[in-house]
Design an enzyme around this catalytic site. Structure first.
Site, PDB file in Angstrom:
ATOM      1  N   ASP A 182      45.444  59.737  24.700  1.00  9.80           N
ATOM      2  CA  ASP A 182      44.175  59.015  24.633  1.00  9.80           C
ATOM      3  C   ASP A 182      43.463  59.035  23.288  1.00  9.80           C
ATOM      4  OD1 ASP A 182      42.240  57.436  25.882  1.00  9.80           O
ATOM      5  OD2 ASP A 182      41.027  59.145  26.465  1.00  9.80           O
ATOM      6  N   CYS A 231      30.157  45.984  39.053  1.00 10.56           N
ATOM      7  CA  CYS A 231      29.600  46.456  37.788  1.00 10.56           C
ATOM      8  C   CYS A 231      28.087  46.254  37.743  1.00 10.56           C
ATOM      9  CB  CYS A 231      30.248  45.731  36.610  1.00 10.56           C
ATOM     10  SG  CYS A 231      29.612  46.280  35.010  1.00 10.56           S
ATOM     11  N   CYS A 258      30.826  56.044  34.240  1.00  6.05           N
ATOM     12  CA  CYS A 258      30.563  55.239  35.431  1.00  6.05           C
ATOM     13  C   CYS A 258      31.901  54.982  36.119  1.00  6.05           C
ATOM     14  CB  CYS A 258      29.897  53.923  35.042  1.00  6.05           C
ATOM     15  SG  CYS A 258      29.580  52.804  36.426  1.00  6.05           S
ATOM     16  N   CYS A 313      37.886  49.318  43.875  1.00 10.15           N
ATOM     17  CA  CYS A 313      39.216  48.705  44.025  1.00 10.15           C
ATOM     18  C   CYS A 313      39.805  48.974  45.412  1.00 10.15           C
ATOM     19  CB  CYS A 313      40.156  49.250  42.952  1.00 10.15           C
ATOM     20  SG  CYS A 313      41.827  48.545  43.051  1.00 10.15           S
TER      21      CYS A 313
END
Length: 373
Positions: free
Chosen positions: A134, A198, A241, A248
């Site tokens: 990452d 969102c 968040c 999903c």
């Protein structure tokens, strides 16, 4: 070893280290990544993340980062939560921390696993390797999709049919030409649950995110004051968040994460905002040792906590915000002003403003006082 046997061997090593998903991608498996990245950066959607344009030439393709790479072993580690993280949003006087940051820092944990795999793989199979988690300019999500671990959903994150949205990704680049796996197809269909979930409308279109509107970006990467239009939608989200991930439908197949060090620390499940507001620098660093939250720094973290205090509707927290009006950091002072403007009666706020505004040295904080009048 033959390429096929080398791949089988590294798959077994990955299983021994607890990884839940495995696949191999060829270095040229993501030809559209570079132009899409360039377009995204040109739009300014990366916000404060200056390292994105700086590393774009290397980030666009694996061989831009390491010309000798022959294959990329993509690994996924499940960190599925025991409860829907959105349940914590109702407790307005407590903070909500993203699931991934409630336990130990996954960067260090996964990198250790990858290094142990590499130390056993190279002596047996040969070649050279590099490991990534990452922080390097490597596009893990499209590579993981190319390796068959899942697909990039409309929220731009990886989705797995077996693990849902909860996968940490790691990569082992090798100079060996291992047999690649087939890419996973997109199973989003007409669903737009993640887009509709969102709170800040951070998706201008499916499969495209504007980081400048994303609460994860705003609470972690953004260096300045939270833009006014996003403060109320933040609610009590103080670090990251999970709304688009948790929404999903593929999460119905998700399992609870097995890695104990990634499990939520009790103090990070729903910490009282008043408790967090009292953290000085030493206490902040001690509390978030081995946590990704520590990298954000106390000033940005308390900025987020104060926004949550302002959204709490609890006038009993006004004392915490008033105490922080005297902080050295302008970022903290400005957020404290906004919180007080939401919690205090107009007369009490006006009296506080009359005491502090004339002596405020920072123009942005002074503007917060004036705007909140």
């Amino acid at each position: 070893m033959t390429p096929a046997s080398a791949k089988a061997y590294i798959r077994n090593l990955a299983r021994e280290e607890g990884f839940d998903a495995f696949g191999v991608a060829a270095p040229d498996a993501i030809p559209l990544a570079a132009p899409r990245l360039a377009e995204w950066i040109a739009s300014g959607a990366h916000g404060d993340m200056d390292w994105m344009p700086e590393t774009a030439p290397r980030r666009g393709a694996p061989r831009g980062l390491w010309p000798e790479v022959g294959a990329l072993v993509m690994l996924g580690l499940n960190y599925g939560p025991e409860l829907d993280p959105r349940e914590a949003l109702a407790a307005r006087t407590r903070g909500t921390i993203s699931v991934y940051a409630r336990g130990d820092d996954y960067h260090e944990l996964i990198k250790g696993k990858l290094k142990r795999i590499a130390s056993r793989f190279v002596p047996r199979a040969g070649g050279d390797v590099k490991v990534f988690v990452d922080t390097a300019p490597l596009m893990e999500k499209p590579l993981a999709a190319a390796a068959g671990l899942g697909w990039q959903g409309k929220h731009t994150n990886l989705v797995s049919r077996e693990k849902g949205s909860w996968l940490f990704l790691g990569a082992i680049a090798t100079t060996l030409a291992l047999p690649p796996d087939a890419a996973e197809v997109d199973h989003c269909g007409s669903c737009r649950a993640c887009l509709d979930a969102c709170p800040t409308a951070a998706f201008p279109a499916p499969y495209r995110i504007d980081a400048r509107r994303c609460i994860s970006y705003l609470t972690i990467e953004h260096r300045g004051p939270i833009p006014l239009e996003f403060r109320e939608p933040m609610g009590n989200r103080i670090y990251g968040c999970d709304d688009c991930l948790a929404a999903c439908p593929w999460n119905k197949f998700a399992a609870l994460g097995r890695e104990a060090r990634l499990a939520a620390r009790e103090e990070n499940r729903a910490p009282p905002l008043a408790e967090l507001a009292r953290l000085d620098e030493a206490a902040f660093r001690a509390r978030f040792t081995k946590s990704p939250i520590k990298r954000t720094g106390r000033a940005r973290f308390l900025r987020n906590v104060l926004i949550a205090i302002g959204n709490s509707g609890d006038a009993g927290l006004a004392g915490e915000a008033e105490r922080l009006v005297g902080e050295e950091s302008p970022l903290i002072r400005g957020a404290a002003v906004w919180a007080l403007s939401r919690l205090l009666a107009p007369e009490a706020f006006a009296a506080l403003r009359a005491r502090h505004l004339p002596a405020e040295p920072d123009p942005e904080v002074a503007a917060e006082w004036r705007a909140a009048a």
